[in-house]
Motif scaffolding. Structure first.
Motif, PDB file in Angstrom:
ATOM      1  N   THR A   6      14.825  83.653  26.950  1.00  0.00           N
ATOM      2  CA  THR A   6      15.345  84.936  26.504  1.00  0.00           C
ATOM      3  C   THR A   6      15.746  84.810  25.047  1.00  0.00           C
ATOM      4  O   THR A   6      16.511  83.930  24.684  1.00  0.00           O
ATOM      5  N   LYS A   8      16.793  86.929  21.268  1.00  0.00           N
ATOM      6  CA  LYS A   8      17.269  88.132  20.594  1.00  0.00           C
ATOM      7  C   LYS A   8      16.740  88.106  19.169  1.00  0.00           C
ATOM      8  O   LYS A   8      16.766  87.083  18.516  1.00  0.00           O
ATOM      9  N   GLU A  20      15.332  92.368  22.410  1.00  0.00           N
ATOM     10  CA  GLU A  20      15.753  91.320  23.324  1.00  0.00           C
ATOM     11  C   GLU A  20      14.758  91.277  24.477  1.00  0.00           C
ATOM     12  O   GLU A  20      14.359  92.308  25.005  1.00  0.00           O
ATOM     13  N   LEU A  22      12.040  88.429  27.161  1.00  0.00           N
ATOM     14  CA  LEU A  22      11.483  87.132  27.522  1.00  0.00           C
ATOM     15  C   LEU A  22      10.329  86.801  26.586  1.00  0.00           C
ATOM     16  O   LEU A  22       9.477  87.632  26.318  1.00  0.00           O
TER      17      LEU A  22
END
Length: 57
Positions: A6, A8, A20, A22
């Motif tokens: 994950t 950002k 944001e 995967l």
């Protein structure tokens, strides 16, 4: 072993882009290469006048 992470991505000039999600390792590699290419392009634009000055001298 996790294949996805994950991440950002926040680009802020006056609350600009926020992302944001995967990200795969390949996509992280592509993002890194694109940032590197932009940085090298800016460096090339900054160094060009110096190269011309040295050539002329």
């Amino acid at each position: 072993m996790k294949k996805y992470s994950t991440d950002k991505f926040i680009l802020h000039p006056k609350e600009g882009v926020k992302m944001e999600g995967l990200v795969t390792p390949f996509l992280r590699f592509c993002i890194g290469i694109s940032i590197l290419m932009v940085a090298l392009g800016v460096l090339g634009l900054m160094i060009t006048p110096f190269i011309h000055a040295i050539k002329w001298w």
